[in-house]
Design a protein around this motif. Sequence first.
Motif, mmCIF file in Angstrom:
data_model
loop_
_atom_site.group_PDB
_atom_site.id
_atom_site.type_symbol
_atom_site.label_atom_id
_atom_site.label_comp_id
_atom_site.label_asym_id
_atom_site.label_seq_id
_atom_site.Cartn_x
_atom_site.Cartn_y
_atom_site.Cartn_z
ATOM 1 N N ALA A 267 0.814 -1.215 0.000
ATOM 2 C CA ALA A 267 0.000 0.000 0.000
ATOM 3 C C ALA A 267 0.855 1.276 0.000
ATOM 4 O O ALA A 267 0.681 2.124 -0.877
ATOM 5 N N PRO A 268 1.808 1.441 0.930
ATOM 6 C CA PRO A 268 2.637 2.656 0.838
ATOM 7 C C PRO A 268 3.464 2.702 -0.451
ATOM 8 O O PRO A 268 3.727 3.779 -0.978
ATOM 9 N N GLN A 271 1.165 3.979 -3.138
ATOM 10 C CA GLN A 271 0.875 5.393 -2.873
ATOM 11 C C GLN A 271 2.067 6.267 -3.276
ATOM 12 O O GLN A 271 1.897 7.313 -3.905
ATOM 13 N N GLN A 272 3.289 5.834 -2.935
ATOM 14 C CA GLN A 272 4.460 6.644 -3.283
ATOM 15 C C GLN A 272 4.725 6.631 -4.792
ATOM 16 O O GLN A 272 5.167 7.628 -5.364
ATOM 17 N N ALA A 297 -3.525 2.929 1.060
ATOM 18 C CA ALA A 297 -3.002 3.560 -0.151
ATOM 19 C C ALA A 297 -3.828 4.767 -0.557
ATOM 20 O O ALA A 297 -3.384 5.593 -1.342
#
Lengths: 405, 335
Positions: A267-268, A271-272, A297
């Motif tokens: 998820a991170p 997102q990044q 996310a």
Amino acid sequence: MLKKKVLTSLAIAAAAGLLMSGCANQGSTGTSTSASKIDIPAITTIQTPANAVLPAGDGKAKCAAGLTLGYIGAETGANAQLGINIYDGVQLALDQHNKANPGCQVGFKKFDTEGDPTKATGPVTQAVNEADIVGVVGLPFSGESKATGNILEQKGLVHITPSATNPGLTTNGWTTFFRGLGNDAVQGPAAAKFVTGKLQAKKVYLVQDDSDYGIGLAATTSKALGSALIGTDKVTTGQKDFSAVISKIINAKPDAVYYSGYYAEGAPFDQQLVTKGYTGTFVAPDGVKDDQFIKLAGNASANAYFTCPCIPGELIPTFESAYKTAFNLEPGTYSIEGYDAATILLSGIDAGKTTRADLLAWVKSYDKDGLSKHYKWDSTGELQAPTVYGYKVENGKIVPIGTIG
Amino acid sequence: MLDLLLVHPVSANDWISFDIPSLIQNFWSATFDGLTFGAIYGLIAVGYTLVYGVLNLINFAHSEVFIVGAYAVVLVLSALGFGPSVPNLPLSSIILDLVLALILAMLASAATAFVLERVAYRPLRKRNAPRLVFLITAIGASFAIQYTIFLVRGANAEPAVTMFQAQPVFDVFGTIINSQQIIIVIAAVILMILTDQFIRRTRAGRGIRAVAQDPDTATLMGVNKERIIIITFVVGGILAGAAALFYVMLVPSGVQYNGGFVLGVKAFAAAVLGGIGNVRGALLGGLLLGIIGNYGQILLGDSQWTDVVAFVILVLVLLVKPTGILGTSLGRSRA
């Protein structure tokens, strides 16, 4: 002192203001990938086998009193929800069976492992020593299955796992272990075919984590991707900063990124990726297919697709409505697998296979449709024709998009 | 030697290989990304460095001081209506909300550091406990705070809070630098300059230097040692709170009960790299650690190398210069 901090805050606020306003109208010149967005519509129905075996049977079954099915797996613990999804499915099958067959009332016992391999031995030993238990649904996770398969083998107790996908589980020579879904050696190639086929990705970047699951799945997936694979990277469990990985990905301009691991890092990472201007698709396996992924996310999750050897039980109307009536919830991931596994064991009991040995032989030679798919195992306990489904994120929800392999 | 430089872009068979074209291609983005995360390490590192300078204590619980601040950021921003989506608010109110979150995070972290000092360290100091006992207490306090958060908030990470859409600002050698990166690095540098000035110029700062140099003499000269120690912990906490805001800005879903641990270890390493006890060294160490980790992982081909490279460099630097790059303890820092 305090004054200084206030000044600092003001300075930061001013700087932030300048930056955010100064560039608000520049648009997204940072985009660096050019994948055209493929839209695969969500499916709202799936094909259910016409002659699926149902727990109710013909309603004329006769059997001795006191026969019991067991569920061994997580009821509590960090991953409890998965266990609850499964035993609710089992419970539903049992209720339907017992209601339709007054002459054959089968009991149900649950043993809690917390999903933890180090805690699973106790409950499994307890279950195999209860003579009235003739068949088991479980264990849900690969780690605990690996730790306890021998105990069940020694006591000749047949068990069908509704969710453990590690391919190595069927290489232990166990004769009582049956897997009620495709393993990761099936999921990997299916995922590769999905990404390069339906998602039309020419260039795929594969990132794996450091878990057995992530490494194993990445190996089968990258092999199947072949020349479409343009780069790989490896991350660690607990990693939060993916900037260097992302910089390599942005430079490589892939159409799709496949992440082989769990949602906590996936998820991170996604997102990044999106924050850094990645506009391709993000594809991930069942370890990421969880509502937690969307929570973590955020908006970035809109680019995500999932592969999963699980069948969307919520699209089987009879099952969905019965489940909802019984538990006031939509069926979860692996509910239908639990239901089908219980149905197979119940149909054996109805057919007069009421000892552990007889029921084991029944499962071994089983060759019929369940609600979710056809069940027929090879000699190691793998399904002969497993299915893998695709899922996507739509309006903040995970929805199925059909079979992908 | 040349053989070593042979290029293997993606190699599955070799245990180790150097991907130099990739490093050249990603050099600038690795630098700027490294600086951004390095700035966060640096801010956290100040907490380690100050406490070490004054008390010769490695405050292992400082990572929890940081994560409490991160929880404050997430809880405050969620209460203000921020969520996983980019907020649909006018710019001025976003800034106001962020400043509010920053102040509350600083307060939360500073309060945690204060309580920690009062509950965990002060009673030991009164009893003249040996140094090892402080260290064990610090580790114990770290676990106690971590699992208290676990019991209250659970095992899952907090849902993401996105503060604003990162906007590309300018382009350096083909690498886009976005507004988040600029805000974080500039704010971190401003905070570090203020902290440095605070220690060099204010009365309390002089007290901190005096106690660091010689606690007994400082007390004889009329410095209230207990007060100075409290100030030291609180300043470290305030900077950790600021680091928490920037961390959540970069990693909106990174707030988890044990999420401070790895950052804490990195920040501690940054403090040692720059010269423990040295505030400027903390920032320098943080930035270097961020950049080196990024170069290393790109050069060696995968992200699992980050920490190997960062810590090998740390050891090498310490072999050459055991006091860290900028050396000097807090007491002797340029006054």
